[in-house]
Design a protein around this motif. Structure first.
Motif: not given
Length: 93
Positions: A3-5, A12-15, A75-77
């Motif tokens: 759902w978030l994806g 969130f900071d992905r880096r 993210l969904a994956f």
């Protein structure tokens, strides 16, 4: 996570280095589970655990490097991957 994806509410900071360390830790944990000797009756369970953790770590590593438009689908994956891991684990038990 799915759902978030799909909704695009990514907060969130992905880096940051923590994300990178977590993805590397998941990859190493998954590879360890794949090659760890175990009982013959639990080998399928260990294989499922190792493969899903390794794939999840690779997806998280990819999330930190792809353009922002791809973060949601990845993210969904990852959410689908975790759901499949749960279903396969339940079937094996």
């Amino acid at each position: 996570m799915v759902w978030l994806g799909l909704s695009g509410h990514i907060l969130f900071d992905r880096r940051k280095p923590g994300w990178l360390l977590l993805s590397i830790a998941l990859i190493l944990w998954g590879v360890r589970a794949l090659y760890k000797p175990g009982q013959w009756w639990s080998r399928q369970e260990q294989w499922t655990r190792g493969l899903s953790l390794t794939l999840l770590g690779l997806v998280m590593l990819a999330i930190s490097r792809v353009p922002f438009e791809w973060v949601g689908p990845l993210l969904a994956f990852a959410g689908v991957l975790l759901a499949l891991r749960g279903l396969v684990g339940s079937a094996l038990i």
